[in-house]
Design a protein around this motif. Structure first.
Motif, PDB file in Angstrom:
ATOM      1  N   TYR A 715      41.944  40.577  49.483  1.00 38.70           N
ATOM      2  CA  TYR A 715      40.836  40.057  49.173  1.00 38.70           C
ATOM      3  C   TYR A 715      40.403  39.653  47.774  1.00 38.70           C
ATOM      4  O   TYR A 715      40.064  38.444  47.515  1.00 38.70           O
ATOM      5  CB  TYR A 715      39.529  40.922  49.872  1.00 38.70           C
ATOM      6  CG  TYR A 715      38.347  39.879  50.257  1.00 38.70           C
ATOM      7  CD1 TYR A 715      38.515  39.158  51.529  1.00 38.70           C
ATOM      8  CD2 TYR A 715      37.380  39.745  49.337  1.00 38.70           C
ATOM      9  CE1 TYR A 715      37.181  38.341  51.783  1.00 38.70           C
ATOM     10  CE2 TYR A 715      36.241  38.887  49.712  1.00 38.70           C
ATOM     11  CZ  TYR A 715      36.409  38.300  51.011  1.00 38.70           C
ATOM     12  OH  TYR A 715      35.226  37.384  51.294  1.00 38.70           O
ATOM     13  N   GLN A 716      40.410  40.747  46.836  1.00 41.29           N
ATOM     14  CA  GLN A 716      40.222  40.352  45.513  1.00 41.29           C
ATOM     15  C   GLN A 716      41.213  39.220  44.985  1.00 41.29           C
ATOM     16  O   GLN A 716      40.695  38.361  44.177  1.00 41.29           O
ATOM     17  CB  GLN A 716      40.561  41.650  44.767  1.00 41.29           C
ATOM     18  CG  GLN A 716      40.202  41.592  43.125  1.00 41.29           C
ATOM     19  CD  GLN A 716      40.441  42.676  42.336  1.00 41.29           C
ATOM     20  OE1 GLN A 716      40.901  43.881  43.220  1.00 41.29           O
ATOM     21  NE2 GLN A 716      40.322  42.569  41.258  1.00 41.29           N
ATOM     22  N   VAL A 717      42.521  39.137  45.429  1.00 50.70           N
ATOM     23  CA  VAL A 717      43.415  38.087  45.005  1.00 50.70           C
ATOM     24  C   VAL A 717      43.139  36.817  45.379  1.00 50.70           C
ATOM     25  O   VAL A 717      43.122  35.733  44.868  1.00 50.70           O
ATOM     26  CB  VAL A 717      44.937  38.572  45.176  1.00 50.70           C
ATOM     27  CG1 VAL A 717      45.988  37.274  45.073  1.00 50.70           C
ATOM     28  CG2 VAL A 717      45.340  39.690  44.628  1.00 50.70           C
ATOM     29  N   ALA A 718      42.739  37.042  46.783  1.00 52.97           N
ATOM     30  CA  ALA A 718      42.151  35.835  47.487  1.00 52.97           C
ATOM     31  C   ALA A 718      40.799  35.024  46.603  1.00 52.97           C
ATOM     32  O   ALA A 718      40.697  33.741  46.270  1.00 52.97           O
ATOM     33  CB  ALA A 718      41.580  35.925  48.912  1.00 52.97           C
ATOM     34  N   GLU A 719      40.001  35.943  46.326  1.00 51.37           N
ATOM     35  CA  GLU A 719      38.887  35.485  45.645  1.00 51.37           C
ATOM     36  C   GLU A 719      39.174  34.788  44.214  1.00 51.37           C
ATOM     37  O   GLU A 719      38.574  33.963  43.860  1.00 51.37           O
ATOM     38  CB  GLU A 719      37.867  36.471  45.129  1.00 51.37           C
ATOM     39  CG  GLU A 719      37.202  37.215  46.433  1.00 51.37           C
ATOM     40  CD  GLU A 719      36.096  36.100  47.072  1.00 51.37           C
ATOM     41  OE1 GLU A 719      35.303  35.496  46.075  1.00 51.37           O
ATOM     42  OE2 GLU A 719      36.009  36.107  48.265  1.00 51.37           O
ATOM     43  N   GLU A 720      40.162  35.408  43.609  1.00 50.52           N
ATOM     44  CA  GLU A 720      40.713  35.075  42.368  1.00 50.52           C
ATOM     45  C   GLU A 720      41.392  33.616  42.446  1.00 50.52           C
ATOM     46  O   GLU A 720      41.174  32.769  41.874  1.00 50.52           O
ATOM     47  CB  GLU A 720      41.759  36.146  41.644  1.00 50.52           C
ATOM     48  CG  GLU A 720      42.182  35.447  40.438  1.00 50.52           C
ATOM     49  CD  GLU A 720      43.463  36.611  40.020  1.00 50.52           C
ATOM     50  OE1 GLU A 720      44.192  36.093  38.958  1.00 50.52           O
ATOM     51  OE2 GLU A 720      43.712  37.558  40.495  1.00 50.52           O
TER      52      GLU A 720
END
Length: 809
Positions: A715-720
């Motif tokens: 999810y963090q990578v998706a947000e990034e």
């Protein structure tokens, strides 16, 4: 191998003739002249002091002859010499002076004063050239010269004896010995004339008739006047003369009949000599002659049969000849062990320097060479130690060296053989052996890594023996030697001469293949291609190994000359015919050919085969990268991943283009290998500067983390990724990924919001991603508890994309 010369055979007749020459009391004539009778003057009629003086001397001579004691005899002759000498001094013209001179000479001779005696005989001939005393004096002088082998001096004196003889017997005796002297002196024409005079002499009985017939017949035979010789010899054989004449005559007649081809008559004469009582001492000669006639007719078993029939042995060289004939017959019927034993017997009985011993030793060596070769070099060395010094240029010496060299070659000692070959003077070898010498020496030189020496030997062989059955093989070897010596043009010339009609197919095939190989080495690829095509045309039924070789190199040449389409069939054939030898390399050619022709499926197949065969190192990275892209584009993600793995450098990631890492990661991800995909995705992100590709990489990374249930990271990578404001399908993809994360967190409502945004955004023409997101939205709504909307999106999916199937169906 060298054949034994026929010298020993020829000696048969020569030896028999020598025996004949020694007949009649050998080569030494008895020096007892025909005793002339003096006619005494009757003292009662006419007183004569000279007659008394002469008679006194004559009486002393006769008394000396009768004396038994040697000293008394010599003393008596000395007294006779004194009286007769004084008589001749006082009465030189007396009626008995001729007789006195004769008896004086005889007294000198019998007392041992030979020179004084000869002086008296010569004075007698000079002063009284005719008559019985002249005849007797001539005989005495002739015999003296004869016994001293002064045949040229003896013959004229025998002629004078004949001319002076008063009785037929003495005339015949003198005529015969004149002929015999001329014969021994080598003047055969004069000898034959005198033998004919004896035969024609009217005086009867003729004690020298049969002997002259024998000797004349023998000389006529030597002069090859066989038709004239045989009747003379037949007369001797059928006469009542002694065995010493009939036996030799029968043997000589048998030899002549054999030469005339009359085997039956030859056997008749020789059997007579072999079987007649009293002819025992001639049996070995008859046996030898019978053996020789059979040997000349190549009836070798008969030679051995006759040899075994009689146990009578000859003497000296005759016995050696008898054994040699039998031994050589054994050799001819391949009974070398039996022959070898007889040759040893000859060696034992003859001195080493004797020609029979030399030949027997040589032929024994030849038998040994035929039987077994391991110890031939030692046997040859022993032979050479005995004979080489005194016979350095004898052909047998050099043939023995040839045996040694060939034995060393057969025991795989080419370096030692080469040294022996260098000792041989090939001009002393027989024609047949010279052929073998040149051919085998060349083979030795090739094995000894002396191609220039081999070229010289083979060139001499081809020049000297162009029609030899080994000529094609020799030319093939010379072509190879030229090639190894860096003379390709000469090699090609030789190979091309072997391509003509009438050449053994084996040599033609080798010539075509080898010449094509030279063209390849010389970079003459078009010519190489022509030669390989000619090979296929000439030898459609060639062995698979040769076809495979020709196919591979033809394919190679076609690829190198940019005729890749034509190369494919030959490369495939090479791999099929001999995969062990040409499989990998043919695969490389096929991969290159298909790459050049832009055949993606075929290239991918060849890369996979190269991986399986551990031959991928032979393929260029560009080809593999191209194949990987083709596999990726065809959704063969496992295959694409295998290919990308070959060109991606894990140890030095920055050395690999980012496109490789990007597609490598996508392939692994699509193949369900999320864990393996992450390093490739990260390597791509580390060097990526383009925002669009960076968002694409973050999307792939987020998907991989989701697949690994590392949801927070995902999810963090998706947000990034969203912070970089992705566009198009990347934006759709990142929202779908976030929806997937929310679904896994049981936040169906949040997931619906993400999926709805994508459904609204995507065109209905997107038949890959649109039906998938409709299905995911349907599932999220069901989970949220909104079946009505779920059914609405389901209906839309089924209507617009009836062929699409949800994962797992």
């Amino acid at each position: 191998m060298a054949k034994a010369v026929n010298d020993a055979m020829l000696r048969a007749v020569v030896t028999i003739r020598t025996v004949l020459c020694l007949i009649a009391a050998g080569t030494v004539l008895a020096q007892e002249p025909p005793a002339p009778r003096a006619e005494p003057v009757d003292p009662a009629l006419r007183p004569d002091a000279g007659q008394d003086f002469y008679q006194h001397g004559r009486n002393l001579y006769e008394a000396a002859k009768r004396a038994n004691d040697l000293d008394q005899r010599i003393a008596g002759f000395e007294r006779a010499i004194d009286v007769l000498s004084r008589y001749l001094n006082q009465f030189p013209n007396h009626a008995n002076s001729e007789a006195a001179l004769w008896y004086l000479g005889e007294s000198y001779y019998k007392s041992g004063r030979v020179d004084d005696a000869k002086r008296c005989y010569n004075n007698l001939l000079r002063n009284h050239p005719k008559g019985k005393y002249a005849s007797a004096a001539a005989f005495m002088l002739a015999v003296d010269h004869f016994n001293n082998r002064q045949y040229a001096l003896a013959a004229p004196l025998f002629e004078r004896m004949a001319a002076s003889a008063e009785v037929p017997a003495e005339r015949q005796r003198a005529l015969f010995h004149a002929g015999f002297s001329y014969e021994l002196h080598g003047r055969t024409r004069e000898a034959m004339d005198y033998y004919r005079k004896v035969i024609a002499d009217p005086g009867q009985p003729n004690a020298f008739l049969e002997k002259s017939q024998l000797y004349l017949g023998r000389l006529l035979a030597r002069a090859e006047k066989l038709d004239e010789a045989l009747p003379l010899l037949d007369k001797v054989v059928m006469s009542r003369s002694t065995a010493d004449l009939r036996g030799p005559a029968a043997i000589e007649a048998g030899a002549i009949a054999a030469k005339q081809g009359n085997a039956e008559l030859s056997d008749k004469y020789l059997r007579l000599a072999l079987d007649t009582p009293g002819f025992e001492k001639y049996r070995p000669d008859a046996q030898i002659a019978l053996m020789k006639t059979r040997f000349d007719r190549k009836e070798y078993a008969e030679v051995i049969k006759i040899y075994r029939q009689s146990v009578e042995k000859a003497q000296g060289e005759q016995e050696a000849l008898r054994l040699m004939l039998a031994a050589r017959a054994y050799m001819q019927i391949e009974k070398n062990v039996e022959a070898l034993e007889l040759f040893r017997e000859v060696e034992k009985m003859m001195l080493p320097n004797n020609s029979f011993a030399f030949e027997a030793n040589y032929l024994r060596l030849l038998c040994f060479y035929r039987i077994e070769g391991r110890h031939v070099p030692e046997q040859v060395d022993a032979f050479l130690q005995l004979y080489r010094k005194n016979r350095p240029r004898d052909p047998k010496i050099h043939t023995a060296l040839l045996m040694k060299a060939e034995t060393l070659m057969s025991t795989k000692k080419p370096d030692e053989a080469a040294k022996v070959y260098n000792e041989i003077d090939d001009t002393l070898l027989s024609k047949e052996n010279r052929k073998g010498y040149l051919y085998n020496r060349a083979s030795c030189q090739l094995l000894s890594e002396d191609p220039q020496g081999a070229i010289r030997s083979l060139s001499e062989f081809l020049e000297s023996f162009p029609d030899d059955k080994r000529a094609a093989s020799a030319r093939l070897q010379r072509a190879g030697a030229y090639r190894d010596s860096g003379e390709p043009a000469k090699a090609l010339a030789d190979f091309d001469k072997l391509r003509g009609e009438g050449i053994d197919p084996e040599f033609r095939a080798l010539a075509m293949l080898e010449s094509a190989d030279i063209c390849k080495q010389e970079g003459k690829l078009d010519e190489m291609i022509v030669r390989y095509r000619a090979f296929f045309e000439a030898f459609p039924k060639a062995t698979e190994a040769r076809k495979a070789k020709a196919c591979y190199w033809l394919a190679w040449g076609l690829v190198k000359t940019n005729k890749v389409k034509d190369a494919i069939q030959y490369a495939e054939a090479a791999r099929t015919l001999d995969g062990k030898t040409y499989g990998k390399n043919a695969g490389t050619l096929l991969a290159l050919a298909h790459w050049a022709l832009q055949n993606p499926e075929a290239v991918c197949t060849e890369v996979d085969r190269a991986i399986e065969d551990n031959n991928v190192v032979s393929l260029p990275d560009q080809l593999i990268s191209w194949a990987a892209m083709q596999a990726f584009s065809a959704n063969r993600f496992d295959q694409a991943a295998r290919f990308y793995d070959l060109v991606a450098d894990e140890e030095n990631p920055r050395a690999t283009p980012k496109e490789i890492w990007r597609n490598f990661g996508k392939s692994l991800l699509a193949a369900g290998k999320a864990e393996a995909a992450l390093p490739a995705i990260n390597n791509a992100l580390e060097v990526e500067e383009n925002v669009g590709w960076k968002t694409d990489g973050l999307l792939d990374k987020s998907k991989a983390l989701v697949a690994l249930d590392r949801l927070d990271e995902a999810y963090q990578v998706a947000e990034e990724c969203q912070l970089l404001r992705p566009e198009g399908r990347v934006n759709a993809g990142i929202r779908i990924t976030k929806g997937d994360i929310l679904m896994k967190r049981n936040n169906a409502a949040g997931a619906v919001n993400e999926y709805v945004a994508v459904v609204v955004f995507l065109s209905d023409e997107d038949r890959q991603l649109k039906p998938e997101v409709l299905w995911k939205l349907e599932e999220a709504l069901k989970k949220k508890g909104d079946p009505v909307d779920a059914e609405k999106y389901r209906a839309e999916r089924l209507k617009k994309y009836p062929d699409w199937k949800p994962p797992g169906n």
